[in-house]
Scaffold this motif. Sequence first.
Motif, PDB file in Angstrom:
ATOM      1  N   THR A 178       0.727  -1.130  -0.311  1.00 56.93           N
ATOM      2  CA  THR A 178       0.009   0.029   0.021  1.00 56.93           C
ATOM      3  C   THR A 178       0.898   1.120   0.196  1.00 56.93           C
ATOM      4  O   THR A 178       0.544   2.347  -0.717  1.00 56.93           O
ATOM      5  N   LEU A 179       1.659   1.146   0.858  1.00 59.66           N
ATOM      6  CA  LEU A 179       2.545   2.259   0.854  1.00 59.66           C
ATOM      7  C   LEU A 179       3.581   2.709  -0.283  1.00 59.66           C
ATOM      8  O   LEU A 179       3.554   3.812  -0.830  1.00 59.66           O
ATOM      9  N   LEU A 180       3.825   1.469  -0.968  1.00 58.53           N
ATOM     10  CA  LEU A 180       4.835   1.581  -2.379  1.00 58.53           C
ATOM     11  C   LEU A 180       3.833   2.154  -3.462  1.00 58.53           C
ATOM     12  O   LEU A 180       4.194   3.251  -4.226  1.00 58.53           O
ATOM     13  N   THR A 181       2.712   1.629  -3.369  1.00 60.87           N
ATOM     14  CA  THR A 181       1.784   2.219  -4.545  1.00 60.87           C
ATOM     15  C   THR A 181       1.525   3.662  -4.106  1.00 60.87           C
ATOM     16  O   THR A 181       1.526   4.394  -5.455  1.00 60.87           O
ATOM     17  N   ARG A 182       1.206   4.134  -3.119  1.00 58.01           N
ATOM     18  CA  ARG A 182       0.748   5.518  -3.063  1.00 58.01           C
ATOM     19  C   ARG A 182       2.325   6.324  -3.217  1.00 58.01           C
ATOM     20  O   ARG A 182       2.113   7.266  -3.993  1.00 58.01           O
ATOM     21  N   LEU A 183       3.357   5.786  -2.903  1.00 54.56           N
ATOM     22  CA  LEU A 183       4.746   6.616  -2.963  1.00 54.56           C
ATOM     23  C   LEU A 183       4.912   6.734  -4.611  1.00 54.56           C
ATOM     24  O   LEU A 183       5.188   7.661  -5.033  1.00 54.56           O
ATOM     25  N   TYR A 184       4.841   5.833  -5.546  1.00 56.18           N
ATOM     26  CA  TYR A 184       5.106   5.767  -7.107  1.00 56.18           C
ATOM     27  C   TYR A 184       3.957   6.547  -7.637  1.00 56.18           C
ATOM     28  O   TYR A 184       4.168   7.039  -8.589  1.00 56.18           O
ATOM     29  N   GLN A 185       2.771   6.516  -6.933  1.00 60.26           N
ATOM     30  CA  GLN A 185       1.518   7.175  -7.653  1.00 60.26           C
ATOM     31  C   GLN A 185       1.788   8.808  -7.622  1.00 60.26           C
ATOM     32  O   GLN A 185       1.749   9.490  -8.670  1.00 60.26           O
ATOM     33  N   GLN A 186       2.236   9.204  -6.534  1.00 61.73           N
ATOM     34  CA  GLN A 186       2.528  10.748  -5.971  1.00 61.73           C
ATOM     35  C   GLN A 186       3.740  11.091  -6.720  1.00 61.73           C
ATOM     36  O   GLN A 186       4.212  12.393  -6.842  1.00 61.73           O
ATOM     37  N   GLY A 187       4.751  10.336  -6.861  1.00 67.88           N
ATOM     38  CA  GLY A 187       6.002  10.460  -7.321  1.00 67.88           C
ATOM     39  C   GLY A 187       6.898  11.307  -6.066  1.00 67.88           C
ATOM     40  O   GLY A 187       6.442  11.420  -5.146  1.00 67.88           O
ATOM     41  N   ARG A 188       8.206  11.448  -6.546  1.00 66.50           N
ATOM     42  CA  ARG A 188       9.143  11.959  -5.467  1.00 66.50           C
ATOM     43  C   ARG A 188       9.737  13.329  -6.142  1.00 66.50           C
ATOM     44  O   ARG A 188      10.429  13.365  -7.270  1.00 66.50           O
ATOM     45  N   TYR A 189       9.518  14.637  -5.310  1.00 64.56           N
ATOM     46  CA  TYR A 189      10.075  15.775  -5.827  1.00 64.56           C
ATOM     47  C   TYR A 189      10.585  16.543  -4.603  1.00 64.56           C
ATOM     48  O   TYR A 189       9.971  17.294  -3.938  1.00 64.56           O
ATOM     49  N   HIS A 190      11.828  16.229  -4.215  1.00 62.01           N
ATOM     50  CA  HIS A 190      12.672  16.711  -3.142  1.00 62.01           C
ATOM     51  C   HIS A 190      13.993  16.963  -3.393  1.00 62.01           C
ATOM     52  O   HIS A 190      14.590  16.589  -4.405  1.00 62.01           O
ATOM     53  N   ASP A 191      14.605  17.739  -2.496  1.00 60.55           N
ATOM     54  CA  ASP A 191      16.190  17.998  -2.667  1.00 60.55           C
ATOM     55  C   ASP A 191      16.651  16.460  -2.509  1.00 60.55           C
ATOM     56  O   ASP A 191      16.134  15.706  -1.824  1.00 60.55           O
ATOM     57  N   LEU A 192      18.137  16.599  -2.860  1.00 56.29           N
ATOM     58  CA  LEU A 192      18.823  15.342  -2.789  1.00 56.29           C
ATOM     59  C   LEU A 192      18.294  14.049  -3.220  1.00 56.29           C
ATOM     60  O   LEU A 192      18.270  13.057  -2.767  1.00 56.29           O
TER      61      LEU A 192
END
Length: 620
Positions: free
Chosen positions: A494-508
């Motif tokens: 569930t957490l992985l699905t949510r993570l890849y759905q919203q994407g990652r946009y952060h420093d580093l």
Amino acid sequence: MGSDLGLRTPLYAQAIAPIFTKTEQEQLERLRLVCLQSLAVSLPNSKDCQSLLGTQPTVAGDVTVFRGALTLEQTRFNGEVTFVNTFFLQSVNAKNATFLQPTNWHESRFSRPVNFNNASFRQACNFQDSVFFDKANFKQTQFQETANFQRISFENVANFNEAQFKQLAKFGGVQWQDNADFSGVRFANQAQFTRASFNQSLSLVETTFEQAVIFREALFNRPVDLRGASILNQADFSDAIFSSASFLNVPGLTFNSNQAKILGNPGQIGQMFDIPTLQGNQNVLRNLGQNFRQQQQVADANQLEYTKQQLRLKELSKRLIGTNINSALVASLVKLGFSPTQANVIDQRRQIKAFRNSSELLSLADIDLEIYNKLSDRLVVAEPLSLGSWLLEAWLWLALSVLLLLSGYGTNFWLVFGVGGVAIAYFGLVFWLVDRARRLRPVPIIPTYYETVSVLISFSCLEFFSLLAIFQNAEQPLLTLGCILIIIVPVPVTLLTRLYQQGRYHDLINVSYFTEDGTFRQLRLLIGRLPVIPRNPTFRERYMPLLSDRHWNWLNYYDFSLNNLVRLGFNDIRLRDEHLPGIIATLAWYQWSLGVLYITLVLWTLSRTIPGLNLLIYLK
């Protein structure tokens, strides 16, 4: 008196035909078959067997034959009775007979039923090396002195029901081809069943052993019924052989581990006990468990504890989903299997007085034994459960089910090891995926081909050995595996699905989420370790990001998973404290929380499986 009353004749093939009828020759042929069967155990020592299996006539092959029935009913023998090497072609009836002096039936053959019902042997009796082709009845027989039944062959049912053995009882090497009934027997002295072979069931119901009973090297092909038996000294099952269809049925067994002992091969004897219900047998299980702990046979004690908890789980299941006859609707009773008339009678009875146990149903005129036996396993007799009580019982059922599936209730370390291996490999793969496969666009951040192959191969190997441990040690490996998957799969997926759905946009974004203690690398125990480094610049200097361009970098994710679950690792690896997605932190904390439970399970299991620690904790 004895053998001199019969017909003395040589016993070998050439001399049989002129003397015996065709029917009698067939009976003698049965003896030849028994002699041939005895060759599988040892060379026959009896004279008639040596003659029947030989080719040359010998004087030693002579045998005394009784061609008619021998009736000794209510006879009193004041002198010695000797029937050595005698063949009884018809029945022998010695019911209520009294033998005041020693009796010798050595190497006798009984072709027809033998009845010593309620006979009394005041002195030693010797039936050694005899053969009983038909039923042997020694019911309520009194043996005042040594009773020697060694190396006998009982080809049919042997009944010693309610017999009394005041002195040594020797049954060593006996071949029991049919059922052996020792129900209600009282052995005042030692009973020896060494190397006996029980091809059918052995009944010891309500039998009392005041001294040692020895079953060393005995063979059991069918169940041994010890219901209500009393072991007051010692029962020795050392080196006994139990077939797949045999077990020791011990409900209601009277056994005090502080005064008596049960001996058996470590790791085997504990698996042989069978108890159908927990109710009324708590003391039996407790005494058996303490007996093996005192002998440092921890595996056997744990097996009994596992059996006890299985029975407890069965009772909880019955209380949760069974039909409570004190509260069930009439329609529910009918649906269960009662007739409408029977259901109404039950309803009327419980309105007057609640049932205390299911057997009270038999006091109702409309309830017969057939319907009771059919439905008793599905009936519950208890106070109705409130919603809160039901939820508490359900929670206990769930917790007990998990403990039984994942650790055998703390009795199987290798099962716990396999469970941990599955979780470590799975979370290692998940953390590697989270850290190395971040995005495809605009600039791909994905692992290399070499790294992907290395991780998948290592994951497969770890899972293979972990699953091997589970399937070799779990009683229900598929249910165990299903329980593990329910715990470790839904939340991370569930957490992985949510993570890849919203994407990652952060420093580093190009720097690993995982950091390692750069001061030194060694195998260490990290009991108080948390999965995220503290928010302090000092720790940021000490903990350095993982290097993704190193060939061995993928091993660090398994190391992190190992740190989280068992607080052990080759390096202190943690998540960084800044620019860290909350989902990844949640995933790490979830495994860390499971690790707290897993460490508790491991320590609890070790305390029950290490002999010294086990004794320290459980012996009182």
